[in-house]
Design a protein around this motif. Sequence first.
Motif, PDB file in Angstrom:
ATOM      1  N   GLU A   1       0.847  -1.188   0.000  1.00 38.32           N
ATOM      2  CA  GLU A   1       0.000   0.000   0.000  1.00 38.32           C
ATOM      3  C   GLU A   1       0.886   1.242   0.000  1.00 38.32           C
ATOM      4  O   GLU A   1       2.040   1.208   0.458  1.00 38.32           O
ATOM      5  CB  GLU A   1      -0.916   0.009   1.221  1.00 38.32           C
ATOM      6  N   PRO A   2       0.383   2.392  -0.490  1.00 30.62           N
ATOM      7  CA  PRO A   2       1.192   3.623  -0.498  1.00 30.62           C
ATOM      8  C   PRO A   2       1.509   4.133   0.909  1.00 30.62           C
ATOM      9  O   PRO A   2       2.584   4.677   1.144  1.00 30.62           O
ATOM     10  CB  PRO A   2       0.321   4.625  -1.259  1.00 30.62           C
ATOM     11  N   PHE A   3       0.583   3.957   1.848  1.00 30.99           N
ATOM     12  CA  PHE A   3       0.808   4.471   3.202  1.00 30.99           C
ATOM     13  C   PHE A   3       1.967   3.743   3.864  1.00 30.99           C
ATOM     14  O   PHE A   3       2.107   2.529   3.741  1.00 30.99           O
ATOM     15  CB  PHE A   3      -0.448   4.284   4.055  1.00 30.99           C
ATOM     16  N   MET A   4       2.798   4.483   4.589  1.00 29.24           N
ATOM     17  CA  MET A   4       3.811   3.869   5.431  1.00 29.24           C
ATOM     18  C   MET A   4       4.117   4.802   6.603  1.00 29.24           C
ATOM     19  O   MET A   4       3.966   6.014   6.504  1.00 29.24           O
ATOM     20  CB  MET A   4       5.095   3.544   4.661  1.00 29.24           C
ATOM     21  N   LEU A   5       4.516   4.197   7.705  1.00 26.17           N
ATOM     22  CA  LEU A   5       4.942   4.939   8.889  1.00 26.17           C
ATOM     23  C   LEU A   5       6.027   4.136   9.579  1.00 26.17           C
ATOM     24  O   LEU A   5       5.910   2.917   9.735  1.00 26.17           O
ATOM     25  CB  LEU A   5       3.762   5.157   9.845  1.00 26.17           C
ATOM     26  N   TRP A   6       7.094   4.821   9.974  1.00 27.61           N
ATOM     27  CA  TRP A   6       8.150   4.189  10.770  1.00 27.61           C
ATOM     28  C   TRP A   6       8.446   5.122  11.936  1.00 27.61           C
ATOM     29  O   TRP A   6       8.899   6.251  11.736  1.00 27.61           O
ATOM     30  CB  TRP A   6       9.399   3.977   9.916  1.00 27.61           C
ATOM     31  N   VAL A   7       8.143   4.665  13.139  1.00 28.53           N
ATOM     32  CA  VAL A   7       8.448   5.424  14.351  1.00 28.53           C
ATOM     33  C   VAL A   7       9.666   4.780  15.002  1.00 28.53           C
ATOM     34  O   VAL A   7       9.655   3.588  15.312  1.00 28.53           O
ATOM     35  CB  VAL A   7       7.258   5.424  15.337  1.00 28.53           C
ATOM     36  N   ILE A   8      10.715   5.577  15.182  1.00 26.40           N
ATOM     37  CA  ILE A   8      11.967   5.073  15.756  1.00 26.40           C
ATOM     38  C   ILE A   8      12.248   5.819  17.045  1.00 26.40           C
ATOM     39  O   ILE A   8      12.343   7.063  17.051  1.00 26.40           O
ATOM     40  CB  ILE A   8      13.147   5.254  14.774  1.00 26.40           C
ATOM     41  N   GLU A   9      12.355   5.089  18.128  1.00 31.59           N
ATOM     42  CA  GLU A   9      12.708   5.696  19.422  1.00 31.59           C
ATOM     43  C   GLU A   9      14.229   5.681  19.537  1.00 31.59           C
ATOM     44  O   GLU A   9      14.835   4.632  19.745  1.00 31.59           O
ATOM     45  CB  GLU A   9      12.064   4.916  20.567  1.00 31.59           C
TER      46      GLU A   9
END
Length: 475
Positions: free
Chosen positions: A238-246
């Motif tokens: 899918e086009p949507f992406m999210l990467w949360v990096i602490e």
Amino acid sequence: MKRLSKKLIETTKEQPIKIIQFGEGNFMRGFVDWQVQEMNKQQLFKGNVAVVQPIDQGLGDMLKEQDYLYTVILEGLLNKEIINTSEVISVIDTVINPYRDWNNYLALAENDTIEFIVSNTTEAGIQYNPQDQLSDMPQQSYPGKLTALLYKRFELGKKGFTIIPCELIDRNGEKLKEIVLTYAQDWKLGNDFKQWIENENTFCCSLVDRIVPGYPRDSAAELNEKHGYEDQLMVKAEPFMLWVIEGPQALKETLPLEKAGLNVIVTDDMTPYRQRKVHLLNGPHTTMVPLALLADVETVEDVMKDQDFRYFVDHLFADELIPMLSLPENELADYAEQIKERFLNPFVHHMLTSIALNSVSKYKARLLPVLLDYQQRRSELPPYMTAALAALILSYRGEKIKPQDDEAVLAIFADAWQTPETAVEVILSKESLWGQDLTTIKELPNQVQHYIEQLETIGSRKLIQKLNKGEKVYA
């Protein structure tokens, strides 16, 4: 038609390896490697990836046959616009199988250009295996292999790495570091090595979000024709992406994903983002799967286009999930609408059976904390989540749906269902499944038993219709 190769596709000149990647499956190729490609296209990173197969049987040989090239197809809705693109990804420099070429794997420790290690070896990948030893070539577990590589790096007197696991477990970076330090202790690698792990390496917790259905079997021939080459490893996402990096803010410079315009957040505390994603994206998936499968609904899109189930999903969000989370309600409501748009993606064809894998551990992580919070706050059980638990337990009976889970989990259900009249009580009591004895939760065993009886008599759809009307389907 010719196979995809560097003879057919012009790629950028060779670049140094900057990332070691454990895992060569669809997700990593459609998520991490795609992002590296985006950075490289903008001359922001100028680095490639060395992939390590976490298991002996992998895709390394197939990738090598295509000169480590493959296509990522982005199809779907993003901000109400239809996205439909294809791009050849060329950032993989090599794939190493440590089961066949241990020395080549350990040689990665000698490479001074490598700064990062990323991984996705399934939720079960970040686990301690007491059988692993430093002398093994290789160790069976991913953390064991990683510890051996880090020790080699330490012995060479070189700098450490920034390590960012993508496995879908809470506090993944912390758990990985803890296991590495356990191996260091068990293998008697010395305090200097442990200090080097602590001081010279950064273990980041991270959260990943992109639906990657993988190889598009139904449309592969059509896509090959469109691309003008045969690609046996193309990946649909899918086009949507999210990467949360602490991790440290310096990551924004050394790994300039955000600068490349990607939806990446580097933060000091990823907890709110994880709660939002796990409970509002993964939670509805886990809730809909057993109920919809029992009603002969096949895909997530089918669920969203089905009047009964769409009402169920809308009210699951509004009545059971959002009120239990701590972020601002308007922000959660906006995120929920974004998720519904993704669920309606006409291109993904996300099969419910593929989401059903390991449903027990998914329910435990994604829904059980919210169900318990709801019951504690409101002194009643949330109807949709409780019905989903009943449907899950019934589906693991294996009569209409073939459950996919660890053998130990399946054995517990099979044994319990030998005596149907006590099955619910026995299954809910198993701390090995749920992390606690759920028979102690007021009314939960009675209500689950009643929902199962309803599912067996009137069926899943009619039960959902009753719940949608607000009828009190109590035991």
